[in-house]
Design an enzyme around this catalytic site. Structure first.
Site, PDB file in Angstrom:
ATOM      1  N   ASP A   1       0.847  -1.195   0.000  1.00 52.64           N
ATOM      2  CA  ASP A   1       0.000   0.000   0.000  1.00 52.64           C
ATOM      3  C   ASP A   1       0.879   1.241   0.000  1.00 52.64           C
ATOM      4  OD1 ASP A   1      -2.288  -1.482   0.150  1.00 52.64           O
ATOM      5  OD2 ASP A   1      -2.883  -0.818   2.155  1.00 52.64           O
TER       6      ASP A   1
ATOM      7  N   LYS B   1      -8.059   0.696  -5.219  1.00 52.51           N
ATOM      8  CA  LYS B   1      -9.242   0.139  -4.575  1.00 52.51           C
ATOM      9  C   LYS B   1     -10.502   0.872  -4.988  1.00 52.51           C
ATOM     10  CE  LYS B   1      -7.016  -1.337  -0.242  1.00 52.51           C
ATOM     11  NZ  LYS B   1      -7.073  -2.790  -0.293  1.00 52.51           N
TER      12      LYS B   1
ATOM     13  N   GLY C   1      -5.361  -2.827   8.685  1.00 56.20           N
ATOM     14  CA  GLY C   1      -5.057  -1.680   9.524  1.00 56.20           C
ATOM     15  C   GLY C   1      -4.880  -2.015  10.999  1.00 56.20           C
TER      16      GLY C   1
ATOM     17  N   ARG D   1      -6.847 -20.513   6.877  1.00 57.55           N
ATOM     18  CA  ARG D   1      -7.129 -21.871   7.382  1.00 57.55           C
ATOM     19  C   ARG D   1      -8.548 -22.294   7.016  1.00 57.55           C
ATOM     20  NH1 ARG D   1      -3.284 -24.241  10.176  1.00 57.55           N
ATOM     21  NH2 ARG D   1      -1.816 -23.066  11.469  1.00 57.55           N
TER      22      ARG D   1
ATOM     23  N   GLY E   1      -3.297  -7.368   8.004  1.00 56.39           N
ATOM     24  CA  GLY E   1      -2.632  -7.548   9.289  1.00 56.39           C
ATOM     25  C   GLY E   1      -1.204  -8.043   9.206  1.00 56.39           C
TER      26      GLY E   1
ATOM     27  N   GLY F   1      -0.276  -3.744   3.946  1.00 59.72           N
ATOM     28  CA  GLY F   1      -0.945  -2.453   3.922  1.00 59.72           C
ATOM     29  C   GLY F   1      -0.222  -1.467   4.790  1.00 59.72           C
ATOM     30  N   SER F   2      -0.775  -1.257   5.985  1.00 67.13           N
ATOM     31  CA  SER F   2      -0.232  -0.256   6.885  1.00 67.13           C
ATOM     32  C   SER F   2       1.110  -0.679   7.464  1.00 67.13           C
ATOM     33  CB  SER F   2      -1.227  -0.027   8.023  1.00 67.13           C
ATOM     34  OG  SER F   2      -2.540  -0.057   7.511  1.00 67.13           O
TER      35      SER F   2
END
Lengths: 319, 276
Positions: free
Chosen positions: A45, A102, A174, A186, A239, A260-261
Site C-alpha cells: 500500500d 481500490k 489496519g 485456514r 494484518g 498495507g499499513s
C-alpha cells in the site's frame, strides 16, 4: 468492457452494472495471468509517489495506490472512497511495476473510472465503505482484472463467479494483527479439503449438495476440488506486519502477500519493505528469516483484534 | 540425468515446472528416433547459489523484473547467474521478465535502472505494449518449432500457430550486434526495419537468431511509448518476440500459461543437444 458506450450499446446485451459482457477465455487468461506473475511477491500500500518509489526499490511486485492506509482509515473514520485520480496518476508515473487501486464494494462507476485511468488491477475492497449492500460489482465485463477479499471458500468462489481473477484473504486491515488472515486462510484450506472429500466420496451429487450449502456455483466448486486449491491466485492480506508474518502466510499456502499499513506505519519503511520481500521468497528458510527479521526498528503499534468490537471489524463487509 | 532449474525468486515458476514435467513425460512416451538414448530430467526450484550450481540448464520465468533483480542481488545470485549464462554458457531460457534479465540493455526501466544478467546482445523495451489493459493473447507462427521432435511424430503440431500470451510484455527493439543469422531477417511475412538491424558491433559472440516476429501491433506501440515509437521500431515493422544467441533463448510471451507444451519440448531437446 469498452469505455466507448455508443459502440457497446448497439449490439451487446443489456449492460450489467454498467459493463458489457464481452469477456472471452483469452481475456481471463490474460487477467489471471498477471496475478500468476505476481506470485511469490509483495504488493505494498502506498499513498504517494515517494512511497511508491521506496516500495519499487525494495522489490515490491506491485503497489496499491491509496489515499489513506487502512490504519488511518480506521483511526479517522468517515466514509472511505476511491482515491483521487490525480494521486493514482502520480503513482503510475513514478513506478514501472503494476499499479493497483481500490474501489468500494458494488461501486461499479468507481471501477469504470479506475479502468479509464489504466490501473493494472482493481481491488473491490471491504477496506473502503461499501456502496451497495446487495451486490458486488459484476467484474467479468471489465477489461481490467479484479482482486477481491474472502474469509472462506464460499466467498472466494462467489467473487470468482462474478469475474474476479485473483483472491486475497480479508484478514483485518489496519491492525497489524495477523490472526484474522491466518483464520481466513485456514478456513479456505479446510473448506477446500471438505470439497475434495465430497468429490471423492460422493462424486457430482455430493458436490452439488455442498454447492447448495456453500451458496456457490457447482462447476466452480468441482474445479476447486479437483485442483485441491482455488482456481485463481490467492494472496494473504489484512494484518501482515513483519517478515515472519509474511512467511507464515506463505507456509499456510498463500501465493504472495499484500502489506498495507505494516510498512509505512513502521519505523524504517525501506528496510522493513526489503525484509518482507526477502522473507516472502525464502519463506521456508528459517536462517534467512532470522536474518531479515533482525534490527528492523519499530513495527507498527497495531491493535489486537481480540480487543475489537464486531462493528469495528472491516472483514464483515461483503458476503 | 539432466538437472533443469527454474529460478524461483518470484513470479510464474510453478507453471514452468508443471509444463517442463509434462514436456519430459512427452519425451518418455515419445518414440521419436531423435532419442537414441533416453534422457531423464530432474526439475528443481532455484533460490540459492548452491541450488544453481547443481543445474545443467535454467529457466528464468516471468514475474516483475525489478523484483527478480533485487531479490537475486539480496540472495547473492547475480554473479553466479552471470557465470552460469555467460561463462559456463549453460542453456538458459527466459520468458517475459526472464527475457529482460537476459538482455544486455533495457529501456523504460525504473528510476535508477535495474541490474541485468545479460547474455543476449539486445536492448529490450519494458512494458512495450503499455499497461495491463493492453495485454493480449494472439496466435503466433513459430517456424523454429519445426526443428522440434514433435514434428517427427506429429506433423500437425508445427502447422498450428502458438497461442502466445503477452502480459505487460517487453519486446526486443534493438540488436546490439551485427552478427545476425541472415535467414531470419524475414519471418511470417513481417520484416524488421533497417534501424532494428542497425549494427553496433560488440565483442564477437554467437550469432543472434531471431525466432519470432509479431506484426501489426505498431499503433499500440506508439501509444505506449512516451514520445512516440521507441527508436528502431519504424512504421510497419514487426517486433522481435523470440530469439536466441548460442545457448541463451529469450521470449516476450508466456508458453507456461497455456496447455501447449511444444516450446518446452523444443527447448528440452535443445538442452539435450547442447549437453551432448
Amino acid at each position: 468492457m469498452t469505455n466507448d458506450i455508443s459502440s457497446a450499446a448497439a449490439a451487446a446485451p443489456a449492460p450489467v452494472n454498467g459493463t458489457t459482457a464481452a469477456s472471452q477465455t483469452s481475456s481471463f487468461t490474460v487477467k489471471a495471468g498477471l496475478a500468476q506473475m505476481l506470485k511469490g511477491g509483495v504488493i505494498m500500500d502506498v499513498t504517494d509517489a515517494a512511497q511508491a518509489r521506496i516500495a519499487e526499490d525494495a522489490g515490491a511486485c506491485a503497489v496499491m495506490a491509496l489515499e489513506r492506509v487502512p490504519a488511518d482509515i480506521r483511526a479517522e473514520g468517515g466514509v472511505a472512497r476511491m482515491s483521487d485520480p490525480g494521486k493514482i496518476k502520480e503513482i503510475q508515473e513514478a513506478v514501472t511495476i503494476p499499479v493497483m487501486a481500490k474501489a468500494r464494494i458494488g461501486h461499479f462507476v468507481e471501477c469504470q473510472i479506475l479502468e479509464a485511468l489504466g490501473v493494472d488491477y482493481i481491488d473491490e475492497s471491504e477496506v473502503l465503505t461499501p456502496a451497495d449492500d446487495a451486490y458486488h460489482v459484476e467484474k467479468a465485463g471489465f477489461s481490467v482484472p479484479f482482486v477481491c477479499g474472502c474469509r472462506n471458500l464460499p466467498e472466494a468462489l462467489r467473487r470468482i463467479a462474478e469475474g474476479a481473477a485473483m483472491i486475497r484473504t480479508k484478514g483485518e486491515a489496519g491492525t497489524g494483527d495477523v490472526v484474522e488472515a491466518v483464520k481466513h486462510m485456514r478456513t479456505v484450506n479446510s473448506d477446500i479439503a471438505r470439497a475434495k472429500a465430497a468429490l471423492q466420496e460422493g462424486g457430482d451429487l455430493a458436490i452439488r449438495a455442498l454447492a447448495r450449502e456453500f451458496g456457490v456455483d457447482a462447476a466452480l466448486l468441482k474445479q476447486t476440488a479437483e485442483l485441491g486449491r482455488l482456481p485463481v491466485v490467492n494472496f494473504a492480506a489484512g494484518g501482515v506486519a513483519t517478515p515472519a508474518d509474511a512467511a507464515l502466510m506463505m507456509q499456510l499456502g498463500c501465493d504472495g502477500v499484500f502489506v498495507g499499513s505494516g510498512i509505512f506505519k513502521s519505523g524504517d519503511a525501506a528496510k522493513r519493505a526489503k525484509a518482507i520481500v526477502r522473507a516472502t521468497t525464502h519463506y521456508r528458510d528459517a536462517k534467512v528469516l532470522a536474518e531479515c527479521s533482525e534490527g528492523l526498528g519499530e513495527a507498527m503499534v497495531g491493535i489486537s483484534v481480540s480487543s475489537m468490537k464486531p462493528e469495528q471489524k472491516l472483514a464483515g463487509r461483503g458476503w | 540425468m539432466v538437472t533443469v532449474g527454474v529460478l524461483a525468486l518470484q513470479g510464474g515458476f510453478s507453471e514452468h515446472l508443471s509444463s517442463l514435467r509434462k514436456a519430459a513425460d512427452y519425451f518418455t512416451e515419445s518414440q521419436s528416433p531423435i532419442f537414441t538414448t533416453r534422457t531423464s530430467f530432474r526439475f528443481i526450484e532455484v533460490r540459492t547459489p548452491e541450488q544453481l550450481a547443481s543445474c545443467d540448464a535454467l529457466v528464468i520465468p516471468g514475474g516483475e523484473s525489478t523484483t527478480l533483480s533485487l531479490v537475486a542481488a539480496q540472495s547473492g545470485l547475480i554473479e553466479p547467474l552471470r557465470e552460469f549464462v555467460k561463462v559456463s554458457k549453460k542453456p538458459t531460457w527466459g520468458t517475459c521478465a526472464g527475457l529482460i534479465l537476459l538482455s544486455e540493455e533495457a529501456s523504460a526501466t525504473k528510476r535508477g535502472g535495474q541490474e541485468l544478467i545479460g547474455g543476449l546482445d539486445v536492448k529490450v523495451h519494458r512494458n512495450h505494449f503499455g499497461r495491463q489493459i493492453e495485454s493480449f493473447v494472439t496466435d503466433l507462427e513459430l517456424p523454429f518449432l519445426s526443428q522440434s521432435p514433435n514434428s517427427e511424430t506429429n506433423e500437425t503440431n508445427t502447422a498450428t500457430p502458438f497461442p502466445a500470451v503477452f502480459i505487460r510484455a517487453p519486446v526486443v527493439d534493438q540488436l546490439l550486434t551485427d552478427n545476425v543469422e541472415p535467414t531470419h531477417g524475414e519471418l511470417n511475412g513481417a520484416s524488421l526495419s533497417k534501424a532494428v538491424l542497425e549494427s553496433k558491433p560488440k565483442a564477437a559472440r554467437e550469432k543472434v537468431e531471431v525466432l519470432a516476429i509479431l506484426a501489426g501491433r505498431h499503433a499500440s506501440n506508439k501509444k505506449a511509448a512516451p514520445g512516440g515509437a521507441p527508436p528502431g521500431a519504424l512504421e510497419g515493422a514487426g517486433d522481435i518476440v523470440a530469439l536466441r544467441q548460442g545457448n541463451v533463448f529469450g521470449m516476450s510471451f508466456h508458453p507456461e500459461l497455456t496447455d501447449d507444451i511444444r516450446i518446452h519440448v523444443w527447448w528440452l531437446h535443445q538442452v539435450t543437444k547442447a549437453l551432448a
